[in-house]
Motif scaffolding. Structure first.
Motif, PDB file in Angstrom:
ATOM      1  N   PHE A   1       0.923  -1.145  -0.036  1.00 33.33           N
ATOM      2  CA  PHE A   1      -0.011   0.062   0.099  1.00 33.33           C
ATOM      3  C   PHE A   1       0.943   1.235   0.094  1.00 33.33           C
ATOM      4  O   PHE A   1       0.655   2.262  -0.608  1.00 33.33           O
ATOM      5  CB  PHE A   1      -0.956  -0.059   1.154  1.00 33.33           C
TER       6      PHE A   1
ATOM      7  N   TYR B   1       2.049   1.707  -3.393  1.00 30.64           N
ATOM      8  CA  TYR B   1       0.653   2.212  -4.169  1.00 30.64           C
ATOM      9  C   TYR B   1       0.694   3.740  -3.951  1.00 30.64           C
ATOM     10  O   TYR B   1       0.444   4.483  -4.944  1.00 30.64           O
ATOM     11  CB  TYR B   1      -0.498   1.415  -3.589  1.00 30.64           C
ATOM     12  N   LEU B   2       0.635   4.360  -2.742  1.00 28.95           N
ATOM     13  CA  LEU B   2       0.432   5.639  -2.410  1.00 28.95           C
ATOM     14  C   LEU B   2       1.582   6.656  -3.111  1.00 28.95           C
ATOM     15  O   LEU B   2       1.189   7.525  -3.756  1.00 28.95           O
ATOM     16  CB  LEU B   2       0.575   5.769  -0.856  1.00 28.95           C
TER      17      LEU B   2
ATOM     18  N   THR C   1      -0.285   8.587  -5.797  1.00 30.30           N
ATOM     19  CA  THR C   1      -0.997   9.749  -5.039  1.00 30.30           C
ATOM     20  C   THR C   1       0.165  10.784  -4.864  1.00 30.30           C
ATOM     21  O   THR C   1       1.321  10.665  -5.083  1.00 30.30           O
ATOM     22  CB  THR C   1      -1.731   9.262  -3.651  1.00 30.30           C
TER      23      THR C   1
ATOM     24  N   SER D   1      -4.629  -3.309  -2.575  1.00 23.54           N
ATOM     25  CA  SER D   1      -4.171  -1.790  -2.339  1.00 23.54           C
ATOM     26  C   SER D   1      -5.227  -0.608  -3.071  1.00 23.54           C
ATOM     27  O   SER D   1      -5.450   0.172  -2.461  1.00 23.54           O
ATOM     28  CB  SER D   1      -2.708  -1.565  -2.798  1.00 23.54           C
ATOM     29  N   SER D   2      -5.387  -1.156  -4.377  1.00 21.84           N
ATOM     30  CA  SER D   2      -6.300  -0.197  -4.909  1.00 21.84           C
ATOM     31  C   SER D   2      -7.527  -0.088  -4.432  1.00 21.84           C
ATOM     32  O   SER D   2      -8.156   0.832  -4.453  1.00 21.84           O
ATOM     33  CB  SER D   2      -6.516  -0.570  -6.321  1.00 21.84           C
TER      34      SER D   2
ATOM     35  N   TRP E   1      -7.402   2.096  -1.347  1.00 22.60           N
ATOM     36  CA  TRP E   1      -7.549   3.394  -1.586  1.00 22.60           C
ATOM     37  C   TRP E   1      -8.760   4.232  -1.956  1.00 22.60           C
ATOM     38  O   TRP E   1      -9.322   5.461  -1.703  1.00 22.60           O
ATOM     39  CB  TRP E   1      -6.578   3.764  -2.676  1.00 22.60           C
ATOM     40  N   THR E   2      -9.531   3.058  -2.873  1.00 26.15           N
ATOM     41  CA  THR E   2     -10.949   3.357  -3.157  1.00 26.15           C
ATOM     42  C   THR E   2     -11.818   3.802  -2.141  1.00 26.15           C
ATOM     43  O   THR E   2     -12.482   4.740  -2.064  1.00 26.15           O
ATOM     44  CB  THR E   2     -11.689   2.203  -4.192  1.00 26.15           C
TER      45      THR E   2
ATOM     46  N   ASN F   1     -11.030   6.964   0.046  1.00 28.16           N
ATOM     47  CA  ASN F   1     -11.528   8.176  -0.754  1.00 28.16           C
ATOM     48  C   ASN F   1     -13.206   8.367  -0.794  1.00 28.16           C
ATOM     49  O   ASN F   1     -13.610   9.174  -0.772  1.00 28.16           O
ATOM     50  CB  ASN F   1     -10.991   8.278  -1.848  1.00 28.16           C
TER      51      ASN F   1
END
Ligand code: NAD
Ligand code: DAU
Length: 332
Positions: free
Chosen positions: A17, A20-21, A25, A221-222, A225-226, A229
């Motif tokens: 994660f 991923y960030l 992002t 991870s995606s 994040w979804t 948010n």
């Protein structure tokens, strides 16, 4: 959310994660990790120092947790004792980290009004029969089997209570079995890959008919994040990628992809209380938040995972003898 505190960010899924960030992002990330046997500093190496900071500390220590939460916009809570077999040998750190640690974080986010996302597991729902047409949904009653899963269930219930009683801004996700690079070699898939690299036959608990619902860690991870948010406060989302495979077929796949006869494995002692089948229905996450998995080809994912363990022997080699000695003492 510019400043994100990731607990357990030096572990298998937490470090995924963090990557991923950084890739997707602009967030700056603080990792709070105790660096237990399961952690790996290397999994965070080569990340930009102006984006990622590692703080070594215990989530059950309020004096460490409080100032880090105070400066964060959101906390994503991965830190846990994560291995079922270890929880059968010694449940104590599971209670301390998974329950007291989560309580400590909840008190800090309550005090500072910080958004919280709690990472949990499908194991809180217990297990399904092999021929059950149902899969786990957000409405499935909790029925955990092991010390590990019961402490995760306890931590989920704490989060729900802190939302309802104190108005904490939290979401929960319960994900199925993850696989991919950087997974500790005590776990099923990397244990068998590294056994075969060592010329040792894969070890199947019991008959091997137990089903796990595999998802690539990148998809986990995606999804997180979804939810962070777009998720609705107080809601739980199940994360899964329709990846049901029984352990026997997984071992055969690994054997074939590594150039061995697919029957060249051995049966070992079964796990006490071994859950039979996990299966996730992730309709809510897909329809309400628009998430979908990207890595649903299990064989292709396994090819990449095998290649990663072949290419990164220096990472896992120092851990291998001790892991296998523990299993051998259990007849596994
Ligand atoms: P892991 O064992 O690989 O990593 C856990 C991390 O937490 C390690 O870096 C460890 O040092 C850290 N940690 C442990 N105790 C701590 C403490 N007291 N304070 C601070 N840090 C501490 O675990 P994982 O497989 O990456 O799982 C991460 C999370 O995801 C866990 O909450 C687990 O329940 C959940 N989960 C895992 C899976 C899976 O298939 N592995 C599936 C669903 C959910
Ligand atoms: O479902 C999510 C859970 O998946 C997470 O919450 C846990 O943190 C994670 O460890 C994982 O739990 P499992 O117990 O399912 O994973 P494990 O890798 O330990 O085992 C997967 C299956 O393989 C399980 O049925 C036991 C079996 N097994 C395991 C090992 C280590 C074997 O047959 N042989 C083995 O050597």
């Amino acid at each position: 959310m510019n400043k994100i505190l990731v607990t357990g960010g030096a572990g298998f899924i937490g470090s995924n994660f963090v990557h991923y960030l950084v890739a997707n992002t602009d967030a700056s990330v603080t990792v709070l990790d105790k660096l237990t046997y399961a952690a790996s500093r290397e999994s965070l190496a080569h990340l930009p120092a102006d984006r990622v900071r590692l703080v070594v500390g215990d989530i059950a220590d309020a004096s460490v947790v409080d100032p880090l939460v105070a400066e964060a916009d959101a906390v994503v809570h991965y830190a846990a004792e994560s291995h079922n077999d270890n929880s059968l040998n010694d449940p104590s750190p599971f209670v301390t980290t998974n329950i007291v640690g989560t309580f400590t974080l909840l008190e800090a986010v309550r005090k500072h009004g910080v958004r919280f996302h709690h990472i949990s597991t499908d194991e809180v729902y217990g297990d399904l029969e092999l021929d059950d047409p149902q899969r786990f949904t957000e409405q499935t009653p909790y029925n955990p089997s092991s010390p590990y899963s019961s402490t995760k269930a306890g931590s989920d219930l704490l989060v729900r209570a802190w939302v309802r009683s104190f108005g904490v801004q939290a979401t929960i996700s319960n994900c199925s079995n993850n696989y991919g690079p950087w997974q500790h070699i005590e776990k099923f898939i990397p244990r068998q890959i590294t056994n075969l690299i060592d010329g040792v036959r894969p070890k199947l608990y019991g008959a091997g008919l137990n089903v796990r619902d595999w998802i690539h860690a990148d998809d986990h991870s995606s999804a997180v994040w979804t939810i962070l948010n777009k998720g609705a406060i107080g809601e739980t989302y199940l994360i899964g990628a329709d990846g049901e495979v029984n352990n026997l077929d997984t071992v055969k796949l690994i054997l074939r992809l590594m150039g061995h006869d697919e029957n060249d494995f051995e049966h070992v002692n079964d796990r006490a209380g071994h859950d039979l089948r996990y299966a996730i229905d992730s309709t809510k996450l897909r329809t309400e938040l628009g998430w979908k998995p990207q890595f649903q080809d299990f064989e292709a994912g396994m090819v990449n995972t095998i290649a990663w363990y072949r290419d990164n022997e220096a990472w896992w080699r120092p851990k291998k003898a001790a892991v296998e000695a523990t299993y051998a003492a259990q007849g596994q």
